[in-house]
Design a protein around this motif. Structure first.
Motif, short mmCIF file in Angstrom:
data_model
loop_
_atom_site.label_atom_id
_atom_site.label_comp_id
_atom_site.label_asym_id
_atom_site.label_seq_id
_atom_site.Cartn_x
_atom_site.Cartn_y
_atom_site.Cartn_z
N ASP A 44 35.63 64.61 22.48
CA ASP A 44 35.65 63.74 23.65
C ASP A 44 35.94 64.61 24.87
OD1 ASP A 44 35.63 61.49 25.32
OD2 ASP A 44 36.83 60.29 23.93
N ILE A 49 36.16 59.83 28.05
CA ILE A 49 35.03 59.01 28.47
C ILE A 49 34.35 58.35 27.27
CG2 ILE A 49 32.70 59.09 29.45
CD1 ILE A 49 33.68 61.13 31.45
N LEU A 50 34.21 59.08 26.17
CA LEU A 50 33.55 58.51 24.99
C LEU A 50 34.34 57.33 24.43
CD1 LEU A 50 31.99 61.22 25.27
CD2 LEU A 50 31.92 61.31 22.78
N LYS A 52 36.27 55.34 26.06
CA LYS A 52 36.10 54.21 26.98
C LYS A 52 34.74 53.53 26.79
CE LYS A 52 39.07 56.45 30.40
NZ LYS A 52 39.08 57.22 31.68
N GLU A 53 33.73 54.30 26.41
CA GLU A 53 32.39 53.77 26.21
C GLU A 53 32.16 53.31 24.77
OE1 GLU A 53 30.07 53.27 28.51
OE2 GLU A 53 31.38 54.02 30.11
N ARG A 54 33.20 53.35 23.94
CA ARG A 54 33.12 52.95 22.53
C ARG A 54 32.08 53.79 21.77
NH1 ARG A 54 31.90 47.16 21.59
NH2 ARG A 54 32.81 47.57 19.54
N ILE A 55 32.16 55.09 22.01
CA ILE A 55 31.29 56.06 21.33
C ILE A 55 32.17 57.03 20.54
CG2 ILE A 55 29.64 57.95 21.63
CD1 ILE A 55 28.74 56.57 24.23
N SER A 72 28.31 53.96 17.80
CA SER A 72 28.53 53.24 19.05
C SER A 72 28.47 51.73 18.83
CB SER A 72 27.48 53.64 20.10
OG SER A 72 26.19 53.21 19.71
N LYS A 104 19.39 55.17 25.13
CA LYS A 104 20.61 54.99 25.92
C LYS A 104 21.60 56.12 25.69
CE LYS A 104 20.48 49.95 26.37
NZ LYS A 104 21.18 48.67 26.10
N PHE A 108 22.96 59.02 28.19
CA PHE A 108 24.40 59.23 28.38
C PHE A 108 24.76 60.70 28.20
CE2 PHE A 108 28.67 59.60 26.59
CZ PHE A 108 29.42 58.93 27.54
#
Length: 220
Positions: A44, A49-50, A52-55, A72, A104, A108
């Protein structure tokens, strides 16, 4: 879009041998069980950031082979996990987004600032026993027994949390069959199986972000 559907159940470590000897594993197995050691590094950015983006992004080593996995979205309910999963081999153990098919996610990860900021944040190291089962015609699942640790670094020291869980991953058939199998497993199991709503990535973040032990803060 590829979707991973699996049921996660945790159990007391002292029952692992008895679980491996469950009669249903012999009754329904269609291949010989496989033993693996899986070492995974999760990545991460420093500001997560990942997350927060559920990745979830990981590199996993199995023997001499490396695989990159990105998960994801999806949903979790009572131990049932459903996520979009993109997985492919990589030759040198380095992050590679060139094989990613989802548009997507490609967009990203095309952000150079994000890619340059990615760094290892925690790891998992566990032994996995894999059984491929076919309880009824057309219904197949991968029955995995995982035992090991999640490892994170906090205040320049490694901290760890044990892994002791079952993963029932649907390979063919439907979710209803998977849930019915889990009920049968609960009845046959020598111990209580507790649905786990956190995957290994979520547990890794929780371990990494937990409040540091005061003894470590005092340098003792």
């Amino acid at each position: 879009m590829p979707k991973e559907i699996e049921f996660k159940l945790c159990f007391p470590q002292q029952f692992i041998t008895q679980i491996k000897q469950l009669p249903l594993l012999k009754t329904f197995s269609i291949t010989n069980p496989v033993q693996q050691n899986l070492y995974s590094i999760y990545y991460d950015t420093p500001d997560f950031i990942l997350k927060k983006e559920r990745i979830a992004l990981r590199l996993r080593r199995t023997g001499e082979r490396w695989t990159q996995t990105i998960k994801s979205g999806g949903a979790i309910h009572d131990g049932l996990h459903q996520h979009h999963e993109f997985e492919y081999p990589i030759p040198d153990g380095r992050l590679d987004f060139s094989q990613l098919s989802d548009q997507k996610l490609r967009y990203f990860f095309s952000d150079q600032k994000i890619r340059q900021s990615l760094q290892p944040i925690f790891a998992t190291d566990f032994d996995r026993s894999v059984y491929l089962l076919e309880p009824t015609k057309g219904f197949k699942l991968e029955f995995c027994i995982d035992e090991g640790h999640i490892i994170a670094k906090q205040l320049n020291a490694d901290i760890a949390e044990p892994i002791c869980e079952l993963e029932l991953e649907l390979k063919s058939g439907n979710i209803t069959q998977l849930l019915q199998f889990s009920e049968t497993l609960q009845r046959d199991c020598p111990c209580q199986l507790i649905p786990e709503n956190r995957n290994k990535a979520m547990r890794g973040y929780a371990l990494l972000l937990q409040k540091p032990d005061p003894e470590h803060q005092n340098g003792e």
